[in-house]
Design a protein around this motif. Structure first.
Motif, PDB file in Angstrom:
ATOM      1  N   ARG A 239       1.349  -8.108  -8.970  1.00  0.00           N
ATOM      2  CA  ARG A 239      -0.076  -7.790  -9.012  1.00  0.00           C
ATOM      3  C   ARG A 239      -0.642  -7.634  -7.595  1.00  0.00           C
ATOM      4  NH1 ARG A 239      -5.339  -9.000  -9.694  1.00  0.00           N
ATOM      5  NH2 ARG A 239      -6.338  -8.039 -11.494  1.00  0.00           N
ATOM      6  N   ASP A 240      -0.178  -8.445  -6.661  1.00  0.00           N
ATOM      7  CA  ASP A 240      -0.598  -8.282  -5.268  1.00  0.00           C
ATOM      8  C   ASP A 240      -0.163  -6.916  -4.728  1.00  0.00           C
ATOM      9  OD1 ASP A 240      -1.767 -10.746  -5.248  1.00  0.00           O
ATOM     10  OD2 ASP A 240      -0.236 -11.732  -4.019  1.00  0.00           O
ATOM     11  N   GLU A 241       1.067  -6.521  -5.066  1.00  0.00           N
ATOM     12  CA  GLU A 241       1.549  -5.202  -4.639  1.00  0.00           C
ATOM     13  C   GLU A 241       0.692  -4.096  -5.246  1.00  0.00           C
ATOM     14  OE1 GLU A 241       5.541  -2.349  -4.931  1.00  0.00           O
ATOM     15  OE2 GLU A 241       5.577  -4.375  -5.768  1.00  0.00           O
ATOM     16  N   MET A 242       0.337  -4.250  -6.511  1.00  0.00           N
ATOM     17  CA  MET A 242      -0.490  -3.269  -7.203  1.00  0.00           C
ATOM     18  C   MET A 242      -1.850  -3.122  -6.509  1.00  0.00           C
ATOM     19  SD  MET A 242      -1.645  -3.515 -11.197  1.00  0.00           S
ATOM     20  CE  MET A 242      -2.433  -5.106 -10.950  1.00  0.00           C
ATOM     21  N   GLU A 243      -2.476  -4.238  -6.175  1.00  0.00           N
ATOM     22  CA  GLU A 243      -3.776  -4.201  -5.512  1.00  0.00           C
ATOM     23  C   GLU A 243      -3.652  -3.618  -4.107  1.00  0.00           C
ATOM     24  OE1 GLU A 243      -6.731  -4.823  -6.806  1.00  0.00           O
ATOM     25  OE2 GLU A 243      -5.777  -5.207  -8.733  1.00  0.00           O
ATOM     26  N   HIS A 244      -2.581  -3.984  -3.423  1.00  0.00           N
ATOM     27  CA  HIS A 244      -2.354  -3.463  -2.068  1.00  0.00           C
ATOM     28  C   HIS A 244      -2.236  -1.942  -2.082  1.00  0.00           C
ATOM     29  CE1 HIS A 244      -0.569  -3.306   2.020  1.00  0.00           C
ATOM     30  NE2 HIS A 244       0.156  -2.329   1.499  1.00  0.00           N
ATOM     31  N   GLU A 245      -1.412  -1.425  -2.982  1.00  0.00           N
ATOM     32  CA  GLU A 245      -1.197   0.013  -3.038  1.00  0.00           C
ATOM     33  C   GLU A 245      -2.437   0.754  -3.529  1.00  0.00           C
ATOM     34  OE1 GLU A 245       1.664   1.930  -2.016  1.00  0.00           O
ATOM     35  OE2 GLU A 245       1.592   0.016  -0.939  1.00  0.00           O
ATOM     36  N   THR A 246      -3.162   0.173  -4.487  1.00  0.00           N
ATOM     37  CA  THR A 246      -4.407   0.796  -4.941  1.00  0.00           C
ATOM     38  C   THR A 246      -5.391   0.906  -3.787  1.00  0.00           C
ATOM     39  OG1 THR A 246      -4.115  -0.012  -7.205  1.00  0.00           O
ATOM     40  CG2 THR A 246      -6.346   0.585  -6.529  1.00  0.00           C
ATOM     41  N   GLY A 247      -5.504  -0.154  -3.006  1.00  0.00           N
ATOM     42  CA  GLY A 247      -6.391  -0.123  -1.848  1.00  0.00           C
ATOM     43  C   GLY A 247      -5.955   0.888  -0.805  1.00  0.00           C
ATOM     44  N   ARG A 248      -4.649   0.971  -0.580  1.00  0.00           N
ATOM     45  CA  ARG A 248      -4.131   1.921   0.413  1.00  0.00           C
ATOM     46  C   ARG A 248      -4.474   3.356   0.023  1.00  0.00           C
ATOM     47  NH1 ARG A 248       0.352   5.016   1.107  1.00  0.00           N
ATOM     48  NH2 ARG A 248       1.281   4.301  -0.870  1.00  0.00           N
ATOM     49  N   LEU A 249      -4.382   3.650  -1.268  1.00  0.00           N
ATOM     50  CA  LEU A 249      -4.682   5.007  -1.729  1.00  0.00           C
ATOM     51  C   LEU A 249      -6.182   5.287  -1.790  1.00  0.00           C
ATOM     52  CD1 LEU A 249      -2.082   5.384  -4.643  1.00  0.00           C
ATOM     53  CD2 LEU A 249      -1.928   6.259  -2.299  1.00  0.00           C
ATOM     54  N   ASP A 250      -6.986   4.265  -1.602  1.00  0.00           N
ATOM     55  CA  ASP A 250      -8.437   4.412  -1.740  1.00  0.00           C
ATOM     56  C   ASP A 250      -9.164   4.317  -0.397  1.00  0.00           C
ATOM     57  OD1 ASP A 250     -10.654   4.790  -3.518  1.00  0.00           O
ATOM     58  OD2 ASP A 250     -11.157   2.664  -3.361  1.00  0.00           O
TER      59      ASP A 250
END
Length: 300
Positions: A239-250
């Protein structure tokens, strides 16, 4: 997740949370249903599906299921495309703009929506919303193609919607990469301390208890949740990875404003959402999710 673990700066995360909450007000107040009732759309979930997907045009159920990501296919198919026999996408877009204008004036007061601060926030949000990219982001691109509203409070909501869908489209890409499809992503999110309650999410997305249990079992097999439904260490890391990548793409929309602009927009929109929440904008179970207290907000 801490700021050090994320590719986003703190105010980017907070701004994303605030604009998502502002966008979501439209789904929890009665005004949207009132506007669509005149067309014969009375089912609350049909109202949601029609108004959120309207910028895409009169699309069929598989398209809505694909871009919304978390909804049960049969649930969507019961309502789409039948809803387009009652209301056109153009009518739904106009209805949602009128509804949010009415709702925000009631929740915030006429003095706030006509203030200079509101006009400045609308300009900031519009500048940010114009900074995203279209490829791979169908809901963001569809909303970007709509005519810009003239009234600042509706323009702010429209920009918040674009920002919310920009992040959501990127999030769906990340979920696909992590092989968390549909109900599995919801089960994982509800298991986290920052997720929505299962009793709200499951029926609103059209999943049955059997669907939910089967998805949880698949996540157990991947060692992402335990038998009690709590996140495992591996689940927390994913879930941390998911949030990290979502933020990176945003990042792109907020980079367009600079740090000072993002902080200013985040603080002001949060104030609006907090006021709206105090006026009853959200159901009690979700107030803390959309309008966290100052300590929780500062931890984002």
């Amino acid at each position: 997740m801490t700021a050090a673990q994320s590719s986003e700066r703190p105010y980017e995360q907070r701004c994303a949370q605030a604009v998502n909450a502002l966008h979501s007000i439209s789904y929890f107040t009665p005004d949207l249903g009132t506007e669509l009732e005149q067309f014969g759309v009375t089912d609350p979930l049909s109202v949601y599906l029609a108004c959120r997907s309207a910028p895409l045009g009169a699309v069929d159920a598989p398209v809505v299921t694909a871009v919304f990501h978390g909804f049960a296919p049969a649930f969507v198919a019961e309502r789409v495309p039948a809803v387009w026999d009652l209301v056109s996408p153009k009518q739904a877009v106009l209805a949602r703009q009128k509804a949010i204008g009415t709702a925000l004036e009631r929740l915030l007061g006429s003095e706030v929506i006509r203030s200079q601060q509101m006009a400045e926030a609308a300009k900031l949000a519009t500048a940010a919303a114009s900074g995203g990219s279209f490829p791979g982001r169908p809901l963001y691109a569809a909303n970007a193609g709509l005519e810009q509203p003239d009234e600042p409070h509706i323009a702010l909501w429209h920009a918040a919607t674009m920002l919310r869908e920009h992040r959501g489209d990127g999030h769906a890409t990340v979920l696909g990469h992590l092989q968390l499809i549909g109900v599995e992503a919801l089960v994982l999110d509800c298991a986290s301390e920052r997720g929505m309650p299962k009793e709200v999410v499951m029926p609103q997305r059209g999943w049955s208890e059997q669907d939910w249990s089967a998805a949880r079992e698949r996540l157990v097999e991947r060692d992402l949740v335990d038998r009690a439904g709590a996140l495992t260490a591996r689940g927390v890391a994913l879930r941390d990875e998911m949030e990290h990548e979502t933020g990176r793409l945003d990042r792109a929309p907020y980079a367009a404003l600079g740090d000072a602009g993002v902080e200013k927009l985040a603080r002001y929109v949060r104030e609006l959402v907090t006021t709206a929440a105090g006026s009853g904008a959200f159901m009690p179970q979700l107030r803390e999710f959309f309008a966290p207290d100052a300590d929780a907000w500062n931890r984002l």
